[in-house]
Design an enzyme around this catalytic site. Sequence first.
Site, PDB file in Angstrom:
ATOM      1  N   LEU A   1     -18.048  -2.412   1.496  1.00  0.00           N
ATOM      2  CA  LEU A   1     -19.016  -1.511   0.868  1.00  0.00           C
ATOM      3  C   LEU A   1     -18.924  -1.567  -0.654  1.00  0.00           C
ATOM      4  O   LEU A   1     -19.427  -0.682  -1.337  1.00  0.00           O
ATOM      5  CB  LEU A   1     -18.801  -0.075   1.358  1.00  0.00           C
ATOM      6  CG  LEU A   1     -18.999   0.138   2.860  1.00  0.00           C
ATOM      7  CD1 LEU A   1     -18.659   1.571   3.255  1.00  0.00           C
ATOM      8  CD2 LEU A   1     -20.427  -0.202   3.269  1.00  0.00           C
ATOM      9  N   ALA A   2     -18.286  -2.621  -1.170  1.00  0.00           N
ATOM     10  CA  ALA A   2     -18.119  -2.790  -2.623  1.00  0.00           C
ATOM     11  C   ALA A   2     -17.502  -1.527  -3.223  1.00  0.00           C
ATOM     12  O   ALA A   2     -17.962  -1.003  -4.233  1.00  0.00           O
ATOM     13  CB  ALA A   2     -19.443  -3.126  -3.295  1.00  0.00           C
ATOM     14  N   GLN A   3     -16.448  -1.032  -2.566  1.00  0.00           N
ATOM     15  CA  GLN A   3     -15.710   0.174  -2.975  1.00  0.00           C
ATOM     16  C   GLN A   3     -16.611   1.401  -3.079  1.00  0.00           C
ATOM     17  O   GLN A   3     -16.321   2.333  -3.814  1.00  0.00           O
ATOM     18  CB  GLN A   3     -14.959  -0.072  -4.282  1.00  0.00           C
ATOM     19  CG  GLN A   3     -13.847  -1.098  -4.134  1.00  0.00           C
ATOM     20  CD  GLN A   3     -12.878  -1.114  -5.293  1.00  0.00           C
ATOM     21  OE1 GLN A   3     -13.163  -0.625  -6.382  1.00  0.00           O
ATOM     22  NE2 GLN A   3     -11.694  -1.676  -5.063  1.00  0.00           N
TER      23      GLN A   3
ATOM     24  N   SER B   1     -13.279  -4.479   1.216  1.00  0.00           N
ATOM     25  CA  SER B   1     -14.308  -3.916   0.325  1.00  0.00           C
ATOM     26  C   SER B   1     -15.708  -4.270   0.811  1.00  0.00           C
ATOM     27  O   SER B   1     -16.551  -4.696   0.019  1.00  0.00           O
ATOM     28  CB  SER B   1     -14.106  -4.404  -1.113  1.00  0.00           C
ATOM     29  OG  SER B   1     -12.926  -3.890  -1.668  1.00  0.00           O
TER      30      SER B   1
ATOM     31  N   LEU C   1     -22.236   0.456  -2.219  1.00  0.00           N
ATOM     32  CA  LEU C   1     -23.280   0.258  -1.216  1.00  0.00           C
ATOM     33  C   LEU C   1     -23.517   1.495  -0.349  1.00  0.00           C
ATOM     34  O   LEU C   1     -24.381   1.471   0.531  1.00  0.00           O
ATOM     35  CB  LEU C   1     -22.931  -0.949  -0.345  1.00  0.00           C
ATOM     36  CG  LEU C   1     -22.926  -2.277  -1.122  1.00  0.00           C
ATOM     37  CD1 LEU C   1     -22.399  -3.411  -0.261  1.00  0.00           C
ATOM     38  CD2 LEU C   1     -24.317  -2.604  -1.643  1.00  0.00           C
TER      39      LEU C   1
ATOM     40  N   TYR D   1       0.831  -1.206   0.000  1.00  0.00           N
ATOM     41  CA  TYR D   1       0.000   0.000   0.000  1.00  0.00           C
ATOM     42  C   TYR D   1       0.868   1.259   0.000  1.00  0.00           C
ATOM     43  O   TYR D   1       1.647   1.495   0.931  1.00  0.00           O
ATOM     44  CB  TYR D   1      -0.926   0.024   1.213  1.00  0.00           C
ATOM     45  CG  TYR D   1      -1.932  -1.103   1.273  1.00  0.00           C
ATOM     46  CD1 TYR D   1      -2.226  -1.873   0.153  1.00  0.00           C
ATOM     47  CD2 TYR D   1      -2.595  -1.402   2.462  1.00  0.00           C
ATOM     48  CE1 TYR D   1      -3.157  -2.901   0.216  1.00  0.00           C
ATOM     49  CE2 TYR D   1      -3.526  -2.426   2.524  1.00  0.00           C
ATOM     50  CZ  TYR D   1      -3.792  -3.183   1.404  1.00  0.00           C
ATOM     51  OH  TYR D   1      -4.717  -4.206   1.472  1.00  0.00           O
TER      52      TYR D   1
ATOM     53  N   LYS E   1     -24.984   6.189  -3.295  1.00  0.00           N
ATOM     54  CA  LYS E   1     -24.966   7.600  -3.696  1.00  0.00           C
ATOM     55  C   LYS E   1     -24.448   7.802  -5.103  1.00  0.00           C
ATOM     56  O   LYS E   1     -24.439   8.943  -5.600  1.00  0.00           O
ATOM     57  CB  LYS E   1     -24.124   8.409  -2.714  1.00  0.00           C
ATOM     58  CG  LYS E   1     -22.648   8.014  -2.668  1.00  0.00           C
ATOM     59  CD  LYS E   1     -21.896   8.845  -1.637  1.00  0.00           C
ATOM     60  CE  LYS E   1     -20.409   8.476  -1.605  1.00  0.00           C
ATOM     61  NZ  LYS E   1     -19.665   9.278  -0.593  1.00  0.00           N
TER      62      LYS E   1
END
Length: 350
Positions: free
Chosen positions: A217-219, A215, A222, A74, A225
Amino acid sequence: MLRGLEHPTPLVEDASVRYVEACGLRMSVIGLGAWQFGSPEWGWGSQFGPAEALAVVERARALGITLIDTAELYGHGESERLLGRALADPAARGSVVLASKVTPTWPTRERVAARCRGSLARLGTDRIDLYQVHWPNPLVPQRSTMAGMRTLQNGGLVGQVGVSNYGLGRWRAAEAALGGPVVSNQVRYSLLARRPERDLLPHAAAAGRVVIAYSPLAQGVLAAKYTADTAPGGVRADNLLFSAENLRRAEPVLEALRELAGAHRATPAQVALAWVVSHPNVVAIPGAKSVAQVEANAAAADLDLAPDELAHLTGAADRFSRELLGSAGAVLGRRLRLTTAWSRPSADDQ
């Protein structure tokens, strides 16, 4: 979980914080993923920087988040260096489960040990609580990789060993090669990515192991917005979930999240995180670029969804998966038909 501590004091365990415990590691069900620290593809240097990242880590600790996950990959090591600064105080370091990952570029015994020493130096610590193999490498025998891990454990440089992106067979084989618990498997898991439910989640619950959901929030899908016209760029630009067609397919899931968010005075993202960590022996590591984001993520651990609400979300996610699978099958069928047509001899060839 939002307890509003004003100063970066050492944490004492709070009964209001939910934990998962395995093989002596006690982790908050909502952790902090640190891929974004030092990574320009996530907006590092343009949308946020070291000051914001340090504030995120401090606030995460104050909120009771104990699991912080990074990797040598990273930001080319910058994420680890930033966490080294954030956790420089011994009390701060002692309050978290610090997890990192070795890049599996030829992960032999010697290389694993060398890469760990590099991570230890960047993190400014003498021990990594959870050291994980970032991806499986089928060209290197697991006995060699796990021999390196065992050497690190025996030397006190690593507490527990984990893997990432492993199937169940490889996970079990890694544990056999190590000769001890491989306590965790970090995999993509969310309402829109549910393959781990087939065997990884049942194994973790039965064997006293942990699935770490990245992930969750599925990137950002979810968060409910984004539209096809407002899809984010950077590392997410190539995520097919942000295509117009897949956002359309996901709309029933997003609508269910909005509905439950309204009922609980929460956000769709918080509801999605609450669904993930409702599963036994599962923790989630959403990222955060700001104090507001880490506060929102932490609060998801306090969201108690009723069984019928969880079932409602799961049902909507089931329909998404079936539609996505059906679409993939249709595409494959068309390709097979085209391949057959191209390979069929013409009248001139006969």
